[in-house]
Design an enzyme around this catalytic site. Structure first.
Site, short mmCIF file in Angstrom:
data_model
loop_
_atom_site.label_atom_id
_atom_site.label_comp_id
_atom_site.label_asym_id
_atom_site.label_seq_id
_atom_site.Cartn_x
_atom_site.Cartn_y
_atom_site.Cartn_z
N THR A 1 0.94 4.89 -7.31
CA THR A 1 1.49 5.03 -5.92
C THR A 1 2.97 4.95 -6.07
OG1 THR A 1 1.30 2.77 -5.51
CG2 THR A 1 -0.47 3.90 -4.72
N ASP A 2 3.59 5.33 -4.94
CA ASP A 2 4.95 5.19 -4.86
C ASP A 2 5.02 3.55 -4.51
OD1 ASP A 2 7.43 4.91 -4.78
OD2 ASP A 2 7.89 6.58 -3.38
N TRP A 3 6.06 2.87 -4.67
CA TRP A 3 6.36 1.61 -4.17
C TRP A 3 5.86 1.27 -2.77
CZ3 TRP A 3 6.07 2.85 -8.69
CH2 TRP A 3 6.18 2.30 -9.87
N GLY A 4 4.60 0.54 -2.78
CA GLY A 4 4.01 0.02 -1.22
C GLY A 4 3.55 1.30 -0.50
N GLY A 5 3.25 2.26 -1.28
CA GLY A 5 2.57 3.75 -0.43
C GLY A 5 1.23 3.62 -0.20
#
Ligand code: BGC
Length: 819
Positions: free
Chosen positions: A307-311
């Site tokens: 994932t992107d960070w916190g996606g």
């Protein structure tokens, strides 16, 4: 509506995967990365069999982000998110240990020594390796090279050069001890105001895909990995965490996925980073149609997706959808995975597949192979590559009466504009590199033995010092957290100073600076997309004063993205767009100004006349969904950014950038593919090997340097395709190339091979890539508008190049997909 059910229960590969790396032992210090492998035997299937569910959960969920932050920044983070790691537990101890492997990276995956599972260090890019330059208790520095931003690299149109940049960047990844760099960024520069456009290559998917492939091949040649991002349709920062992007299947396939498709097929990146946004109703990280059907089944991707960070918002949906790794991860998310397996919400064999994909990349990493990094990449050699890549990506926009290169009489230079003294090398946010230095324009001039007007320098130095001291801290938490340099707002220039400088200097340089970055989009306002009054009057006043003395004035655009140029570009004698050229900035600019290097960069994005002329302007950055309020609860519990439900409709469909301006006859300030040289080129002998296309076309063209100075030419091939069944843009880039450095009178023959897929458009009705029958016009140009030669060929019958799945439709049934 047609639906496809997904095979989201992939099995472990039936065969056992053994990795035998046979080289061992021999003197690490003098051997290559490949030679520095320990003898390792690692059977992925049997390791997975031995792992407990909790251990698997700890592998698929990252180990969190525990950044050492100054108190001022900590205070900006909402309380619930200011978590500290509990270092007393076994897990906490392991995390503390692995975070020391390479301080300052964005993410680290867990290690399990009892199974031989090593940690993977994931460090940001894409303009270079983002790590902490200093380490507590350690001597020495760990600066990485700030290479030119992606937009500069694309403006070189030189894939060999980009591969060299990638090789250099990858060597830093390897030698500083990272495993995977979170780069390159491949999103399309859909709208001029996207704050992260500088991290991306182009408004054109072919340029994007080819540049990215070269970069990936270069980086990965070091035996380290890449993570292509942000997959997909992440074209704005406003509400990036929750915006639902609605677009047609055709725009999705032809424009927004195309670059990723080329990159996956031509360079096999080790990993992919899904994006924050939703596409047609689903978070990309929770979308099996995107991550399994398209990415794996159709394109053959075999690495892992993070994932992107916190996606995203639902970790179980993510793992099921083929988003194998959750970053940066939290202990709560580990717990959620364990519980989901226990209560049957997540089948263990799906988790096993996620683990298997992560391990199959792990066995390729330097840490697993036992590579002993030197912490001594060849920074000097990389500075030279940076300098060259930046000069080759600079675009000469205007050059009246050959104002550039400097005449030999030019010795004393008056440099106006705060950014001449405080040049910007790269953008802000996670794409900002911690480099050891940035050569300013002034330093570049001095190093090349030009004399700078010291009086003017003092005026600007004092102004910059004062302004910096009074600059408010960044309002945007991301900028505060991740850093990056904002330009100094321009000072009011006194006319008497301009006149005085004109009387005693040989030429005026005027730098206009703009930065941008993660977390914010730019604005169509004075001081951002438009020049403000101080900047305008600086250009007018300085040019007038120097012209009165029979001298010239040159504007340098030190900008992160496109700005308005039409209203003022005819005032100065020359305009050079350097973008944000990396740490060798001033040296690179002066190489071009002085004529040491003949500029050969061309725009990979259009400069429209006004912002409103862009086809995307009326839908950028979208709007909040009716009836929803701004204070909606954060869905993931991770992010500190607002998650207002937003929607953006890509109404312009495939008509992005030059595809729009040309088809709808909208005049622009500088067209796609535009850029001047200090010499001129002649195009001749356009040949097509056939006028009847079956499955391949060979094109050749001769390029001759018809001017006085050695130079390189970017050659672009566009096609106008028949539109009986599917509408087509007026022209579309299908290939490009660059000559070598041609001496005056020298010629080079460039050859291009065009395959059916290069000509195909996406036919939604039949879910296929189609080359329509009919007449095709080939246009060879020095830009998208400066067409030098044309020819025609025919396609007798429709060609179905590829049938694909009907997925990601704008009206798909989201609930069915979630089951
Ligand atoms: C950015 C990514 C970056 C990641 C890790 C995110 O906020 O969107 O591009 O790789 O953070 O720093």
């Amino acid at each position: 509506m047609e639906k496809k059910l997904f095979n989201i229960k992939p099995k472990l590969r039936p065969y056992k995967i053994f990795i035998f790396v046979l080289l061992s032992g021999i003197a690490f210090s003098c051997s290559t990365p490949e030679e520095q492998n320990e003898k390792k035997e690692f059977d992925i299937s049997s390791v997975i069999e031995k792992m407990s569910v909790e251990e698997k959960a700890r592998l698929v969920v990252g180990t969190g982000m525990y950044l050492p932050l100054p108190d001022s920044i900590k205070a900006m983070i909402p309380e619930g998110l200011r978590k500290e790691l509990d270092t007393t537990t076994a897990y906490g101890k392991m995390v503390t240990k692995i975070r020391q492997y390479l301080p300052g990276t964005a993410g680290v995956t867990a290690e399990f020594p009892k199974y031989g599972i090593t940690s993977q260090t994931l460090a940001d890019g894409p303009a270079g390796l983002r790590i902490s330059p200093v380490r507590e208790g350690k001597e020495g520095t760990f600066y990485a090279t700030a290479f030119p931003i992606a937009t500069v690299l694309a403006s070189t149109w030189d894939t060999d050069l980009i591969e060299n940049v990638g090789q250099a960047m990858g060597e830093e990844v390897l030698e500083y001890g990272a495993d995977i760099i979170l780069a390159p960024g491949l999103n399309l520069q859909r709208d001029p105001l996207n704050g992260r456009n500088f991290e991306y290559y182009s408004e054109d998917p072919l340029v994007t895909g080819k540049m990215a492939s070269a970069m990936i091949n270069g980086i990965q040649s070091n035996g380290v990995g890449t993570s292509i991002k942000h997959f997909a349709v992440n074209n704005q920062e406003t509400n990036r965490l929750s915006v639902n992007t609605i677009l047609s299947e055709r725009a999705l396939r032809e424009m927004y996925l195309k670059g990723f498709e080329i990159a996956v097929k031509e360079s096999q990146p080790w990993t992919v980073m899904s994006s924050y946004n939703k596409v047609n109703g689903l978070y990309t990280s929770e979308d099996p149609e995107l991550l399994i059907t398209i990415l794996r089944d159709e394109w053959g991707f075999d690495g892992y997706v993070m994932t992107d960070w916190g996606g995203g918002s639902d970790i179980v949906a993510q793992l099921k959808a083929g988003n194998d790794m959750i970053q940066p991860g939290s202990p709560e998310q580990i717990q959620a995975v364990v519980e989901a397996v226990e209560n049957g919400e997540l089948e263990e064999n799906i988790l096993d597949t996620n683990v298997e994909r992560i391990l199959s990349v792990m066995v390729k990493t330097p840490r697993f192979r036992g590579y002993e990094n030197s912490n001594k990449p060849d920074l000097e050699a990389h500075a030279a590559i940076t300098r060259q890549a930046a000069t080759d990506g600079m675009i000469l926009l205007e050059n009246k009466d050959n104002a550039l290169p400097f005449e030999s009489s030019v010795k004393n230079i008056a440099a106006f504009g705060a950014n001449s003294y405080d040049f910007i090398s790269g953008g802000t946010g996670s794409g900002d590199v911690n480099e050891a230095y940035t050569i300013s324009l002034i330093e570049g001039l001095q190093k090349a033995d030009y004399e700078i007007d010291e009086e003017l320098k003092d005026i600007y130095d004092n102004y910059i010092k004062k302004t910096r001291a009074n600059q408010p801290p960044p309002e945007n938490l991301l900028t505060a957290l991740l850093g990056g340099k904002q330009p100094i707002p321009e000072m009011e220039l006194d006319e008497s100073i301009a006149k005085e400088m004109a009387s005693k200097s040989d030429i005026a340089l005027i730098t206009v600076g703009r930065n941008a970055g993660e977390g914010d989009d730019r604005k169509a306002e004075a001081g951002d997309f438009y020049l403000n009054d101080k900047e305008k009057s600086m250009i007018e006043m300085v040019t007038k004063a120097f012209h009165a003395e029979g001298k010239k004035a040159v504007v340098i655009l030190n900008i992160a993205g496109v700005i308005e140029t039409a209203s003022w570009k005819n005032i100065p004698d020359a305009v050079l767009c350097s973008w944000l050229p990396g740490q060798e900035a001033g040296n690179s600019v002066v190489d071009v100004l002085s004529g040491k290097v003949n500029p050969s960069g061309k725009l990979a994005i259009t400069f429209p006349t006004t912002y409103e002329d862009a086809s995307t302007a009326k839908n950028f950055p979208g709007s909040s969904v009716k009836g929803e309020t701004d204070d909606k609860e954060d869905e993931s519990g991770f992010s500190f950014m607002k998650r207002v439900p937003w929607e953006v409709i890509y109404e312009e469909d495939i008509y992005v950038g030059y595809r729009y301006y040309q088809t709808f006859d909208v005049p622009v300030s500088y067209e796609f593919g535009y850029g001047k040289s200090y010499t001129s080129f002649e195009y001749s002998n356009l040949t097509l090997n056939t006028d009847s296309f079956i499955d391949q076309l060979e094109i050749t063209v001769d390029i001759k340097n018809a001017g006085q100075l050695a130079g390189k030419e970017v050659v672009q091939i566009y096609v106008k395709a028949p539109s009986d069944q599917l509408e087509k843009p007026e022209s579309q880039l299908i290939a490009f190339g660059k000559t070598s450095l041609l001496k005056p009178n020298a010629s080079e023959k460039l050859s291009f091979t065009i395959a059916a897929k290069d000509l195909a458009s996406f036919d939604e009705t039949n879910s296929r890539w189609l080359v329509e029958s009919g007449e095709y016009t080939i246009r060879i140009g020095a830009s998208s508008q400066d067409i030098k030669l044309t020819d025609k060929f025919f396609v007798k019958e429709d060609i179905t190049v590829e049938n694909v799945n009907k997925v990601m439709t704008p009206n798909r049934d989201i609930e069915l997909l979630r089951q």
